[in-house]
Scaffold this active site. Sequence first.
Site, PDB file in Angstrom:
ATOM      1  CG  PHE A 175      44.840  34.564  41.958  1.00 51.82           C
ATOM      2  CD1 PHE A 175      44.853  35.839  41.414  1.00 51.82           C
ATOM      3  CD2 PHE A 175      44.996  33.478  41.099  1.00 51.82           C
ATOM      4  CE1 PHE A 175      45.032  36.032  40.049  1.00 51.82           C
ATOM      5  CE2 PHE A 175      45.175  33.655  39.736  1.00 51.82           C
ATOM      6  CZ  PHE A 175      45.194  34.941  39.207  1.00 51.82           C
ATOM      7  CB  CYS A 176      40.285  37.597  44.538  1.00 54.67           C
ATOM      8  SG  CYS A 176      40.148  37.303  46.313  1.00 54.67           S
ATOM      9  CB  THR A 177      41.975  42.380  45.102  1.00 56.27           C
ATOM     10  OG1 THR A 177      41.478  42.484  43.766  1.00 56.27           O
ATOM     11  CG2 THR A 177      42.840  43.594  45.411  1.00 56.27           C
TER      12      THR A 177
END
Length: 269
Positions: A175-177
Amino acid sequence: MSLVLINFYRFVALGDCDRWRQWLQDLCTALGLRGTILLAPEGINAGLAGNTEAIAQFLSELQQHPPFANLSFKSATVTDWPFARLKVKVKPEIVSLGCPELNPAERTGTLVAPQDWNQLLQDPEVVLIDVRNRFEIALGSFPRAIDPQTDRFRDFPRFVQEQLLPQPPAKVAMFCTGGIRCEKASAYLLEQGIETVYQLEGGILNYLEAIAPEENHWQGDCFVFDERIAVDRQLQTPQHQLCPACGQPVVATTCSHCQDSVQASSSPK
């Protein structure tokens, strides 16, 4: 003042980036938009703000072109300009992994909707990786997520080669922003031979919007790349500042990273 902030990206084969740059520069200038648009042969990555009518017109005109048809985007209402000016640039990559030959438009990991993410987090066979940089992770993350200890996204391949591939996991979830980094990272992991790779659809921001605070597993705040600096689990803006000396987000009057006194700042030194 009420403004609309939009963020979007797409991995798509994009020819003649200089022509697209000029067209987007002219369109955004005419509409009074501010923000950053990055173009590369691999696609587009953008964060823009403006009044409601200008943003609607921009999206309408952009999506008339086949590379950007049916573009997904995230929007938020803000009370002040989150960007100081407009920048439209052509780069080798829209998010810099240092692998311009990688083609995420052809193959990436399996998208996991926010509604299914909590269940995936319970799978003990899944290795959970936070693809963001260490200063972002310091503000918040999901429980048991691995911190690759990167200072920039280009460091991620080294983490994979040194820490992940010696004993390759059966399943990886990332996951990331907003989704762009984990999408490109998933393409890299698949290229390295890891067979089952998941990515959080729309990233942390999409998860926080879709999952009620009492049900979501996020802990802490989420760094964002505009003058809000961070948002909390309710997508509200906490009182973070950027240390003018080292550029790290802080909430105190003294930076815990470099010990300098913090004066109100909206951008790194």
